[in-house]
Motif scaffolding. Structure first.
Motif, PDB file in Angstrom:
ATOM      1  N   UNK A 164       0.564   8.558  44.587  1.00  0.00           N
ATOM      2  CA  UNK A 164       1.520   9.450  45.238  1.00  0.00           C
ATOM      3  C   UNK A 164       1.336   9.306  46.742  1.00  0.00           C
ATOM      4  N   UNK A 165       2.077   8.399  47.332  1.00  0.00           N
ATOM      5  CA  UNK A 165       1.890   8.064  48.736  1.00  0.00           C
ATOM      6  C   UNK A 165       2.512   9.132  49.620  1.00  0.00           C
ATOM      7  N   UNK A 166       1.731   9.622  50.555  1.00  0.00           N
ATOM      8  CA  UNK A 166       2.219  10.590  51.539  1.00  0.00           C
ATOM      9  C   UNK A 166       1.482  10.320  52.845  1.00  0.00           C
ATOM     10  N   UNK A 167       1.964   9.320  53.580  1.00  0.00           N
ATOM     11  CA  UNK A 167       1.310   8.949  54.827  1.00  0.00           C
ATOM     12  C   UNK A 167       1.433  10.047  55.877  1.00  0.00           C
ATOM     13  N   UNK A 227     -11.100   7.428  62.072  1.00  0.00           N
ATOM     14  CA  UNK A 227     -11.039   6.111  62.710  1.00  0.00           C
ATOM     15  C   UNK A 227     -10.666   5.032  61.698  1.00  0.00           C
ATOM     16  N   UNK A 228     -11.272   5.099  60.523  1.00  0.00           N
ATOM     17  CA  UNK A 228     -10.992   4.104  59.486  1.00  0.00           C
ATOM     18  C   UNK A 228      -9.553   4.205  58.993  1.00  0.00           C
ATOM     19  N   UNK A 229      -9.077   5.418  58.789  1.00  0.00           N
ATOM     20  CA  UNK A 229      -7.698   5.623  58.334  1.00  0.00           C
ATOM     21  C   UNK A 229      -6.710   5.093  59.363  1.00  0.00           C
ATOM     22  N   UNK A 230      -6.948   5.388  60.625  1.00  0.00           N
ATOM     23  CA  UNK A 230      -6.044   4.939  61.696  1.00  0.00           C
ATOM     24  C   UNK A 230      -6.012   3.421  61.780  1.00  0.00           C
ATOM     25  N   UNK A 286       3.503   3.654  60.587  1.00  0.00           N
ATOM     26  CA  UNK A 286       3.439   4.768  61.528  1.00  0.00           C
ATOM     27  C   UNK A 286       2.628   4.360  62.763  1.00  0.00           C
ATOM     28  N   UNK A 287       3.000   3.263  63.376  1.00  0.00           N
ATOM     29  CA  UNK A 287       2.173   2.683  64.433  1.00  0.00           C
ATOM     30  C   UNK A 287       2.038   3.593  65.648  1.00  0.00           C
ATOM     31  N   UNK A 288       3.074   4.320  66.011  1.00  0.00           N
ATOM     32  CA  UNK A 288       2.982   5.199  67.177  1.00  0.00           C
ATOM     33  C   UNK A 288       1.945   6.299  66.965  1.00  0.00           C
ATOM     34  N   UNK A 289       1.984   6.922  65.791  1.00  0.00           N
ATOM     35  CA  UNK A 289       1.031   8.004  65.494  1.00  0.00           C
ATOM     36  C   UNK A 289      -0.381   7.466  65.340  1.00  0.00           C
TER      37      UNK A 289
END
Length: 707
Positions: free
Chosen positions: A527-530, A568-571, A580-583
């Motif tokens: 269930x993807x919810x980035x 840090x790892x998630x980003x 979601x490169x800007x965020x």
């Protein structure tokens, strides 16, 4: 068989809870004769009984359940009998010997007693069969007997492995690239003060009564102890409420200080608790940098000189306490010993190995079960204080069991108690209930969510369960307010929530990786919810930035370091995947600013795992950069780019609206109102004229040729 023997044989459809636990005959009445004779409350658990009347039909012997104590069942029919197999062998044998009404909807038929016996034997020998969806990422450790449940612990390894598999061997060798190993990054925040393994085997200090550490007839020593005790109860204990403030100070002032020189087991046990509290307080106080706008130091120069005079006083305090508690536990069971093991667990979570922390927690859980605190029963001779202690001790163990187990990545050890036991969130501050703080109540609520998340047999949550779990997390945080806080213990529930949230949502990142093996029996559903993942990461960074700004990061509340690593790892994972490169760019930049800021600090105990976390992030980033450079080179070579800036082919318009190359630009205001004006004109134009109009007569929108 004689008639008298037949009369003595008693069969009931449902035994009460007390008789079931004592394994005695029950007449099935409410209340039953046994409970009447012993003057206790007679209760029946009708949940499992009701489920047997309407069985849940599944193809496996067991299905996953929210609580390990509640099992799904299937009916086995044989010669007019229905038998239900459950997750406990004792219940299985009981049900196999009971008569049940024949179910016409039975999904599995047993034609003879021989086949029934075979199924029963296979179940007892092999255990429950779990329909577990295999995952290529979550397996047992390559070199340890360990199952990994925290997604951010395995993500560095599989992310690095996936990226590295796309690079040529010469690049890997020339840049000395290496896949990060699987471990719990950020577990330890105490670094240089990491206790030595010899502490647990050296018991020389246990031969004395602790006089080598503090002289309680010395006013300066007493001042140090009082400051540390107040610091513990004001800034540390309120998070998990292991000890009761009033009870401890009453024993300390009225009993210990007057009888401190007595060398009996009771005095030694309280001394052990006292020294554990002092060791924890010293560890946390050492991590506290000089706070801004504080003029008065915590310790005087004389007190600091005494504390620094004896090498590793904190380790000696812990060594003495651990030795005494271990020896007494071999012979005793008591609330004080149980609290001692919780304090040992708390201390080891701050400064030592995961296995040591897990073992100490196991001692507390075993003692809790051995004293049957989960049954909410008391001996005939007991005090009111004992009843309160029993309630508080059980729930303190329950909460710490869920939190520590989750943070290690293992299944919890202690189940929920019987239904008649009051829950902490339903308790009110009366003499009947607890010394629990509001922070502890919040952590209890989160421990119930962990109970649903960490399944006992390593099952993954189904898509439906995942949605329900996400909704439960969102509902919990919507009722909280953590805006105003001054001490770190006050935000531990929020940090714990964020840890659970990031761990749960980080599972979606695995869908971005190439599985390490093709031997997957089923497709994986996520269930993807980035957006939810990034939102939780932003909350974490906001809170961590404030903690660093207030110079409180190195106070060794354990989630500070591990949560910074998780964000840090998630980003990094999202950014290298182009999501979601800007965020994610902003999150990663803020994370690295924190890493750089912390690296320049010089706390008394610099955390060694800080360097490990930074190395892991930078190694993964290096591999990702090389992979992206390689992809760029391949795309340039195979596809190329537009050498000119002529984009006219992308500017064709429909013929009836405009011509390519027309000099006049359409008026912006009129152009924006054109569709509305056309519709308005059509309403006042005769039908015959409309058909003749070139604009509507040639309205072939979908196959109109471009010029």
């Amino acid at each position: 068989m004689s008639k008298s023997t037949t009369k003595q044989r008693l069969r009931v459809q449902k035994a009460c809870d007390i008789c079931k636990r004592r394994k005695v005959k029950c007449d099935g009445l409410s209340p039953c004769s046994n409970c009447i004779r012993h003057n206790v409350d007679c209760t029946y658990d009708y949940r499992t009984f009701a489920s047997r009347k309407k069985p849940r039909f599944i193809t496996n012997v067991l299905s996953s359940s929210r609580e390990s104590s509640v099992a799904s069942s299937i009916p086995l029919s044989s010669n007019g009998k229905s038998v239900f197999i459950e997750d406990q062998t004792a219940k299985l044998l009981l049900e196999l010997s009971s008569n049940r009404e024949h179910s016409s909807n039975s999904s599995l038929y047993v034609n003879d007693e021989k086949q029934l016996s075979s199924i029963r034997r296979d179940y007892i020998i092999h255990g429950p069969e779990i329909d577990n969806q295999k995952s290529p990422w979550f397996t047992f450790s390559r070199d340890k007997y360990r199952f990994h449940r925290r997604y951010q612990n395995v993500l560095p390894y599989y992310l690095g492995r996936s990226l590295l598999s796309q690079l040529p061997p010469d690049s890997i060798k020339s840049f000395n690239l290496e896949v990060p190993r699987i471990q719990n990054y950020g577990w330890n925040l105490s670094g240089g003060h990491y206790i030595k393994a010899s502490t647990f085997s050296d018991s020389n200090d246990s031969n004395n009564n602790g006089d080598l550490f503090f002289n309680f007839d010395n006013s300066m020593h007493l001042s140090i102890v009082n400051k540390l005790l107040n610091f513990f109860f004001n800034e540390i204990n309120k998070s998990l409420s292991i000890l009761d403030y009033s009870t401890f100070w009453k024993q300390y002032n009225n009993g210990f200080l007057q009888q401190g020189k007595q060398n009996n087991n009771s005095t030694k046990l309280f001394t052990s608790i006292l020294y554990l509290v002092l060791a924890i307080a010293l560890r946390f106080k050492d991590g506290e940098l000089q706070a801004p706008n504080v003029e008065e130091p915590f310790f005087s120069e004389e007190e600091l000189l005494f504390l620094n005079k004896t090498h590793d006083k904190e380790g000696k305090l812990f060594n003495y306490s651990y030795s005494i508690v271990s020896k007494l536990t071999f012979e005793w069971e008591s609330f004080e010993l149980l609290q001692s093991w919780l304090l040992i667990t708390f201390y080891l979570r701050t400064c030592h190995r995961q296995i040591a922390c897990w073992s100490a927690l196991g001692k507390a859980v075993t003692m809790c079960k051995g004293m049957s605190l989960h049954l909410n029963q008391l001996p005939e001779i007991h005090s009111e204080n004992d009843r309160i202690k029993a309630w508080n001790c059980f729930w303190a163990v329950f909460i710490m069991d869920k939190l520590i187990s989750f943070q290690i990545g293992r299944a919890y050890l202690l189940d929920l108690p019987i239904d008649t036991m009051i829950r902490p969130d339903n308790a009110t501050k009366t003499k009947d209930i607890s010394w629990f703080s509001s922070e502890t109540i919040h952590l209890y609520e989160l421990s119930l969510l962990i109970l649903c998340f960490q399944k006992q047999n390593a099952q993954e949550l189904s898509p439906t369960e995942s949605l329900e779990f996400r909704q439960s997390l969102d509902l919990w945080i919507s009722k909280q307010n953590f805006d105003n806080w001054s001490s770190l213990y006050q935000v531990q529930p929020f940090l714990t929530y964020l840890d659970i949230k990031l761990t749960f949502e980080a599972k979606t990142l695995l869908a971005l990786l190439e599985p390490p093996t093709d031997l997957t029996s089923k497709s994986l559903h996520f269930n993807v919810d980035f957006n939810s993942l990034i939102s939780a990461s932003c909350h974490s960074i906001n809170l961590l930035e404030l903690i660093v700004k207030n110079k409180q990061f190195f106070i060794p509340w354990w989630l500070n370091l591990s949560q910074l690593f998780s964000v840090s790892l998630i980003s990094l994972t999202l950014l290298q995947a182009g999501i979601k490169t800007n965020s994610t760019k902003d999150l990663l930049a803020r994370s690295m600013n924190l890493w750089n800021s912390l690296a320049n600090e010089k706390p008394k105990n610099p955390p060694s795992m800080l360097a490990q976390c930074v190395w892991c992030i930078k190694m993964l980033n290096h591999i990702a950069c090389l992979r992206l450079l390689q992809a760029t080179s391949i795309l340039n070579e195979l596809v190329g780019i537009n050498e000119t800036t002529d984009n006219s082919v992308n500017k064709n318009n429909f013929e009836q609206f405009a011509k390519v190359g027309e000099d006049e630009e359409p008026d912006q205001e009129n152009d924006s109102n054109m569709p509305f004006q056309i519709l308005q004109d059509s309403l006042s134009t005769p039908t015959d004229d409309l058909l003749e109009e070139d604009l509507f007569g040639n309205l072939q929108w979908f196959d109109q040729a471009f010029l």
